[in-house]
Design a protein around this motif. Structure first.
Motif, PDB file in Angstrom:
ATOM      1  N   MET A  89      -6.216 -38.052  10.292  1.00 15.73           N
ATOM      2  CA  MET A  89      -5.246 -37.225   9.583  1.00 15.73           C
ATOM      3  C   MET A  89      -4.042 -38.088   9.231  1.00 15.73           C
ATOM      4  SD  MET A  89      -4.364 -34.266   8.330  1.00 15.73           S
ATOM      5  CE  MET A  89      -5.312 -32.956   9.143  1.00 15.73           C
ATOM      6  N   LYS A  90      -3.739 -38.177   7.939  1.00 16.22           N
ATOM      7  CA  LYS A  90      -2.583 -38.921   7.472  1.00 16.22           C
ATOM      8  C   LYS A  90      -1.473 -37.942   7.082  1.00 16.22           C
ATOM      9  CE  LYS A  90      -4.880 -43.063   5.624  1.00 16.22           C
ATOM     10  NZ  LYS A  90      -5.073 -43.887   4.401  1.00 16.22           N
ATOM     11  N   TYR A  91      -0.247 -38.289   7.438  1.00 19.51           N
ATOM     12  CA  TYR A  91       0.922 -37.488   7.062  1.00 19.51           C
ATOM     13  C   TYR A  91       1.734 -38.304   6.058  1.00 19.51           C
ATOM     14  CZ  TYR A  91      -0.494 -35.061  11.295  1.00 19.51           C
ATOM     15  OH  TYR A  91      -1.216 -34.394  12.248  1.00 19.51           O
ATOM     16  N   VAL A  92       1.765 -37.846   4.813  1.00 22.28           N
ATOM     17  CA  VAL A  92       2.356 -38.618   3.721  1.00 22.28           C
ATOM     18  C   VAL A  92       3.596 -37.912   3.190  1.00 22.28           C
ATOM     19  CG1 VAL A  92       1.946 -39.676   1.473  1.00 22.28           C
ATOM     20  CG2 VAL A  92       0.073 -39.466   3.111  1.00 22.28           C
ATOM     21  N   MET A  93       4.732 -38.612   3.243  1.00 19.81           N
ATOM     22  CA  MET A  93       5.995 -38.083   2.726  1.00 19.81           C
ATOM     23  C   MET A  93       6.556 -38.997   1.627  1.00 19.81           C
ATOM     24  SD  MET A  93       6.833 -35.269   4.393  1.00 19.81           S
ATOM     25  CE  MET A  93       8.611 -35.145   4.292  1.00 19.81           C
ATOM     26  N   THR A  94       5.688 -39.787   1.001  1.00 21.35           N
ATOM     27  CA  THR A  94       6.144 -40.781   0.028  1.00 21.35           C
ATOM     28  C   THR A  94       6.879 -40.148  -1.146  1.00 21.35           C
ATOM     29  OG1 THR A  94       4.220 -42.123   0.616  1.00 21.35           O
ATOM     30  CG2 THR A  94       5.407 -42.722  -1.392  1.00 21.35           C
ATOM     31  N   SER A  95       6.297 -39.093  -1.739  1.00 23.43           N
ATOM     32  CA  SER A  95       6.918 -38.483  -2.920  1.00 23.43           C
ATOM     33  C   SER A  95       8.284 -37.900  -2.597  1.00 23.43           C
ATOM     34  CB  SER A  95       5.993 -37.405  -3.506  1.00 23.43           C
ATOM     35  OG  SER A  95       5.722 -36.403  -2.544  1.00 23.43           O
ATOM     36  N   PHE A  96       8.408 -37.304  -1.407  1.00 18.62           N
ATOM     37  CA  PHE A  96       9.698 -36.739  -1.020  1.00 18.62           C
ATOM     38  C   PHE A  96      10.737 -37.850  -0.824  1.00 18.62           C
ATOM     39  CE2 PHE A  96      12.633 -35.456   2.402  1.00 18.62           C
ATOM     40  CZ  PHE A  96      13.246 -34.388   1.771  1.00 18.62           C
ATOM     41  N   MET A  97      10.322 -38.935  -0.170  1.00 18.26           N
ATOM     42  CA  MET A  97      11.247 -40.043   0.062  1.00 18.26           C
ATOM     43  C   MET A  97      11.676 -40.677  -1.255  1.00 18.26           C
ATOM     44  SD  MET A  97      12.834 -41.509   2.472  1.00 18.26           S
ATOM     45  CE  MET A  97      13.910 -42.937   2.591  1.00 18.26           C
ATOM     46  N   ARG A  98      10.737 -40.830  -2.181  1.00 25.12           N
ATOM     47  CA  ARG A  98      11.094 -41.403  -3.484  1.00 25.12           C
ATOM     48  C   ARG A  98      12.088 -40.511  -4.221  1.00 25.12           C
ATOM     49  NH1 ARG A  98       8.061 -45.728  -4.994  1.00 25.12           N
ATOM     50  NH2 ARG A  98       6.062 -46.056  -3.925  1.00 25.12           N
ATOM     51  N   SER A  99      11.907 -39.184  -4.120  1.00 18.66           N
ATOM     52  CA  SER A  99      12.834 -38.278  -4.805  1.00 18.66           C
ATOM     53  C   SER A  99      14.234 -38.372  -4.205  1.00 18.66           C
ATOM     54  CB  SER A  99      12.310 -36.833  -4.722  1.00 18.66           C
ATOM     55  OG  SER A  99      12.383 -36.336  -3.400  1.00 18.66           O
ATOM     56  N   CYS A 100      14.317 -38.583  -2.875  1.00 13.57           N
ATOM     57  CA  CYS A 100      15.624 -38.754  -2.233  1.00 13.57           C
ATOM     58  C   CYS A 100      16.310 -40.021  -2.735  1.00 13.57           C
ATOM     59  CB  CYS A 100      15.471 -38.810  -0.709  1.00 13.57           C
ATOM     60  SG  CYS A 100      14.908 -37.269   0.039  1.00 13.57           S
ATOM     61  N   VAL A 101      15.541 -41.122  -2.850  1.00 14.38           N
ATOM     62  CA  VAL A 101      16.095 -42.387  -3.321  1.00 14.38           C
ATOM     63  C   VAL A 101      16.525 -42.266  -4.787  1.00 14.38           C
ATOM     64  CG1 VAL A 101      15.597 -44.823  -3.768  1.00 14.38           C
ATOM     65  CG2 VAL A 101      14.778 -43.734  -1.671  1.00 14.38           C
ATOM     66  N   ASP A 102      15.693 -41.624  -5.612  1.00 10.03           N
ATOM     67  CA  ASP A 102      16.035 -41.457  -7.026  1.00 10.03           C
ATOM     68  C   ASP A 102      17.300 -40.633  -7.200  1.00 10.03           C
ATOM     69  OD1 ASP A 102      13.813 -42.927  -7.692  1.00 10.03           O
ATOM     70  OD2 ASP A 102      12.538 -41.176  -8.082  1.00 10.03           O
ATOM     71  N   LEU A 103      17.447 -39.587  -6.386  1.00  9.21           N
ATOM     72  CA  LEU A 103      18.651 -38.767  -6.475  1.00  9.21           C
ATOM     73  C   LEU A 103      19.880 -39.563  -6.054  1.00  9.21           C
ATOM     74  CD1 LEU A 103      19.989 -36.048  -6.991  1.00  9.21           C
ATOM     75  CD2 LEU A 103      19.413 -35.379  -4.649  1.00  9.21           C
ATOM     76  N   TYR A 104      19.731 -40.399  -5.016  1.00  9.97           N
ATOM     77  CA  TYR A 104      20.845 -41.233  -4.570  1.00  9.97           C
ATOM     78  C   TYR A 104      21.263 -42.201  -5.679  1.00  9.97           C
ATOM     79  CZ  TYR A 104      23.345 -44.950  -2.151  1.00  9.97           C
ATOM     80  OH  TYR A 104      24.268 -45.886  -1.792  1.00  9.97           O
ATOM     81  N   LEU A 105      20.297 -42.824  -6.334  1.00  6.18           N
ATOM     82  CA  LEU A 105      20.610 -43.770  -7.400  1.00  6.18           C
ATOM     83  C   LEU A 105      21.262 -43.068  -8.588  1.00  6.18           C
ATOM     84  CD1 LEU A 105      17.387 -45.982  -7.358  1.00  6.18           C
ATOM     85  CD2 LEU A 105      19.639 -46.528  -6.418  1.00  6.18           C
ATOM     86  N   GLU A 106      20.857 -41.819  -8.816  1.00 10.53           N
ATOM     87  CA  GLU A 106      21.452 -41.052  -9.918  1.00 10.53           C
ATOM     88  C   GLU A 106      22.923 -40.722  -9.642  1.00 10.53           C
ATOM     89  OE1 GLU A 106      20.947 -36.644 -11.981  1.00 10.53           O
ATOM     90  OE2 GLU A 106      19.271 -37.524 -10.887  1.00 10.53           O
ATOM     91  N   LEU A 107      23.217 -40.394  -8.379  1.00  8.68           N
ATOM     92  CA  LEU A 107      24.579 -40.022  -8.014  1.00  8.68           C
ATOM     93  C   LEU A 107      25.470 -41.250  -7.827  1.00  8.68           C
ATOM     94  CD1 LEU A 107      23.797 -37.143  -5.483  1.00  8.68           C
ATOM     95  CD2 LEU A 107      24.496 -36.932  -7.869  1.00  8.68           C
TER      96      LEU A 107
END
Length: 269
Positions: A223-241
């Motif tokens: 069982m793999k637990y993948v949070m990559t898309s969520f983490m990328r969205s957090c980084v993208d939002l930080y770069l936007e702000l």
């Protein structure tokens, strides 16, 4: 009696997912304004603050382990508008309708019409408790026995050998494949659920069940637990702000497992 207000909120569910993903959608719901409630004397209302006991993340992981056993599977389902499936108990509560809901001749002449709130609407401080009690009564009635006080909102029907984890309105069930459908059908007799789905995104985390070959040649399930898309969205939002900021590519910052060698454990000079 309590008097309160209703209002609508609209959010983008699954905003961290890529554009066009089936689980990325706009969601609108009506909520109770729990921070602005008055009593019959127009004083600030007090609530029972009953609290609720959703399942822990350890319980969800235990269900993944149980569902990975040979002949077992894992499925999940969401309760449809969970809170309003339960009755609102406690103090009699009335709510003021927003202007956009006062359509029709029967509202003519009313300055601030109110109606009785009979269901445990989102936003009411005790709504989660009433839903949890409603859900618990039904699960016990159909033979899903609570595992114990240390495992809140976890159930195991001995006859079906299923492990059910309930986190507010998210249901995760693991156990023998031949019994899973029977378990969902029993729950659906008293609770309205969306159609069960294979394990996927649960509590915001993408679950991926894979087959693998061990070094000794035996097959196993991973069982793999993948949070990559969520983490990328957090980084993208930080770069936007934080405009003008550029991030470097670095190693994954895992914390030291041995505090003896970590910066916090080194004696001062």
């Amino acid at each position: 009696a309590h008097f309160g207000y209703l209002f609508g909120i609209c959010v983008e569910k699954g905003s961290e997912l890529p554009e066009g993903h089936e689980n990325r959608k706009m969601k609108y719901r009506i909520v109770f304004q729990g921070n602005n409630v008055k009593n019959q004397d127009w004083q600030a209302a007090t609530f029972d603050d009953l609290g609720s006991s959703p399942a822990s993340i350890e319980a969800a992981r235990a269900a993944d382990l149980y569902g990975s056993a040979p002949g077992h599977c894992i499925e999940m389902a969401d309760a449809v508008q969970a809170y309003v499936q339960a009755r609102l108990c406690g103090t009699e509560t009335w709510v003021c309708l927003p202007p956009e809901w006062r359509d029709g001749p029967h509202w003519t002449g009313f300055r601030r019409p109110v109606v009785r709130l009979r269901l445990a609407l989102y936003g009411h401080p005790d709504a989660g408790t009433f839903w949890e009690q409603h859900c618990d009564r039904h699960l016990r009635f159909i033979g899903f026995e609570p595992i114990g006080e240390c495992w809140p909102s976890c159930y195991f029907p001995p006859a079906l050998k299923l492990f059910l984890v309930v986190y507010v309105d998210d249901f995760k069930m693991a156990g023998p494949k031949v019994n899973i459908k029977t378990g969902w059908n029993l729950i659906a007799r008293g609770l309205e659920l969306e159609p069960p789905q294979p394990m996927g995104i649960f509590l915001g985390c993408n679950h991926i069940l894979e087959e693998m070959r061990l070094p000794n040649g035996r097959d196993a399930r991973l069982m793999k637990y993948v949070m990559t898309s969520f983490m990328r969205s957090c980084v993208d939002l930080y770069l936007e702000l934080a405009r003008g900021v550029k991030l470097r590519t670095v190693d994954t910052p895992f914390l030291p497992e041995d505090h003896l060698l970590s910066p916090q454990g080194i004696p001062a000079s």
